[in-house]
Design a protein around this motif. Structure first.
Motif, short mmCIF file in Angstrom:
data_model
loop_
_atom_site.label_atom_id
_atom_site.label_comp_id
_atom_site.label_asym_id
_atom_site.label_seq_id
_atom_site.Cartn_x
_atom_site.Cartn_y
_atom_site.Cartn_z
N GLY A 1 0.82 -1.22 0.00
CA GLY A 1 0.00 0.00 0.00
C GLY A 1 0.84 1.26 0.00
N LEU A 2 1.91 1.26 0.79
CA LEU A 2 2.81 2.42 0.84
C LEU A 2 3.48 2.66 -0.51
CD1 LEU A 2 4.22 4.63 2.53
CD2 LEU A 2 5.97 2.92 3.07
N ALA A 3 3.98 1.58 -1.13
CA ALA A 3 4.64 1.72 -2.44
C ALA A 3 3.66 2.22 -3.50
CB ALA A 3 5.24 0.38 -2.87
N ALA A 4 2.45 1.70 -3.50
CA ALA A 4 1.45 2.15 -4.48
C ALA A 4 1.08 3.60 -4.24
CB ALA A 4 0.21 1.26 -4.40
N SER A 5 0.98 4.00 -2.98
CA SER A 5 0.63 5.39 -2.65
C SER A 5 1.75 6.35 -3.05
CB SER A 5 0.35 5.53 -1.15
OG SER A 5 -0.75 4.74 -0.78
N VAL A 6 2.97 6.01 -2.72
CA VAL A 6 4.11 6.87 -3.07
C VAL A 6 4.23 6.99 -4.58
CG1 VAL A 6 6.63 7.04 -2.99
CG2 VAL A 6 5.36 6.49 -0.91
N PHE A 7 4.07 5.87 -5.28
CA PHE A 7 4.16 5.90 -6.74
C PHE A 7 3.08 6.81 -7.32
CE2 PHE A 7 3.64 4.39 -11.09
CZ PHE A 7 4.96 4.24 -11.50
N ALA A 8 1.85 6.71 -6.82
CA ALA A 8 0.75 7.54 -7.32
C ALA A 8 0.98 9.01 -7.00
CB ALA A 8 -0.58 7.06 -6.74
N LEU A 9 1.43 9.30 -5.78
CA LEU A 9 1.67 10.69 -5.40
C LEU A 9 2.83 11.30 -6.18
CD1 LEU A 9 1.16 10.48 -1.54
CD2 LEU A 9 -0.32 11.63 -3.21
N ALA A 10 3.89 10.53 -6.38
CA ALA A 10 5.08 11.06 -7.05
C ALA A 10 4.91 11.15 -8.56
CB ALA A 10 6.29 10.18 -6.73
N ASN A 11 4.11 10.25 -9.15
CA ASN A 11 4.03 10.18 -10.61
C ASN A 11 2.66 10.46 -11.18
OD1 ASN A 11 6.80 9.20 -11.07
ND2 ASN A 11 6.08 7.47 -9.86
N GLY A 12 1.65 10.50 -10.33
CA GLY A 12 0.30 10.73 -10.81
C GLY A 12 -0.27 9.58 -11.61
N ARG A 13 0.31 8.39 -11.45
CA ARG A 13 -0.14 7.20 -12.17
C ARG A 13 -0.35 6.06 -11.19
NH1 ARG A 13 3.66 9.28 -15.97
NH2 ARG A 13 5.39 8.16 -15.06
N VAL A 14 -1.21 5.13 -11.60
CA VAL A 14 -1.50 3.95 -10.80
C VAL A 14 -0.36 2.95 -10.93
CG1 VAL A 14 -3.07 1.97 -10.63
CG2 VAL A 14 -3.98 4.26 -10.98
N ALA A 15 -0.03 2.29 -9.85
CA ALA A 15 1.06 1.31 -9.84
C ALA A 15 0.54 -0.08 -10.20
CB ALA A 15 1.74 1.29 -8.48
N GLY A 16 -0.07 -0.19 -11.37
CA GLY A 16 -0.51 -1.49 -11.86
C GLY A 16 0.64 -2.17 -12.57
N ILE A 17 1.00 -3.36 -12.13
CA ILE A 17 2.20 -4.02 -12.65
C ILE A 17 2.05 -4.36 -14.13
CG2 ILE A 17 3.77 -5.96 -12.33
CD1 ILE A 17 3.56 -3.83 -10.01
N SER A 18 0.88 -4.86 -14.54
CA SER A 18 0.73 -5.21 -15.97
C SER A 18 0.83 -3.96 -16.85
CB SER A 18 -0.59 -5.94 -16.21
OG SER A 18 -1.69 -5.11 -15.93
N GLY A 19 0.30 -2.85 -16.39
CA GLY A 19 0.41 -1.60 -17.15
C GLY A 19 1.84 -1.09 -17.20
N LEU A 20 2.54 -1.22 -16.08
CA LEU A 20 3.95 -0.79 -16.06
C LEU A 20 4.78 -1.64 -17.02
CD1 LEU A 20 4.54 -0.22 -12.24
CD2 LEU A 20 4.55 1.51 -14.01
N LEU A 21 4.60 -2.95 -16.94
CA LEU A 21 5.37 -3.83 -17.83
C LEU A 21 4.99 -3.60 -19.28
CD1 LEU A 21 5.44 -7.22 -15.88
CD2 LEU A 21 7.36 -5.73 -16.40
N GLY A 22 3.70 -3.46 -19.55
CA GLY A 22 3.25 -3.23 -20.92
C GLY A 22 3.82 -1.96 -21.50
#
Length: 144
Positions: A21-42
């Motif tokens: 949860g912390l990693a997903a929150s920090v990623f969203a706050l810092a980048n404005g994007r959702v930390a979905g792994i399939s989307g990141l890899l794609g």
């Protein structure tokens, strides 16, 4: 079903969930994007995508975290009840499902539900129901 109470580790599971949860929150706050792994890899497989640096760092963190953990504690033993063909088929089905569902369990289940997205709630319910059905069929109907 039998619960192996000797291996039941609620505190480490709670800590792991909190870190996800912390990693997903920090990623969203810092980048404005959702930390979905399939989307990141794609998006890493596509040419010219923006934000490649943080996406590569996030995926590398996922890959390196178990190695780092192994320096401090024993990693759990992995046991698969299927062969290589079963793992390949399962991986392909998950990959196809994430494309049709426009995301994976991390994007919908962790980030989407946290944002109160109705679409993510439905997607997560479908993921879970499919998993329950597969286990029921494989374990109870086919005897695997």
């Amino acid at each position: 079903m039998n619960v192996d109470w000797a291996s039941f580790t609620p505190w480490s599971a709670l800590a792991g969930g909190a870190l996800i949860g912390l990693a997903a929150s920090v990623f969203a706050l810092a980048n404005g994007r959702v930390a979905g792994i399939s989307g990141l890899l794609g998006s890493l497989l596509q040419r010219g995508g923006e934000g490649r640096g943080e996406k590569v760092a996030f995926v590398l963190g996922l890959l390196l975290a178990p190695l780092l953990w192994g320096l401090f504690a024993a990693l759990p033993t992995l046991h698969f009840e299927t062969g290589s063909l079963g793992l390949i088929v399962a991986g392909l089905l998950v990959g196809i499902g994430t494309r049709y569902g426009s995301g994976c369990t991390s994007g919908h289940g962790v980030c989407g539900i946290a944002r109160l997205s109705p679409r993510s709630l439905v997607a997560t319910l479908c993921f879970m129901a499919s998993g329950f059905a597969c286990v029921f069929v494989l374990r109870h109907l086919l005897g695997g």
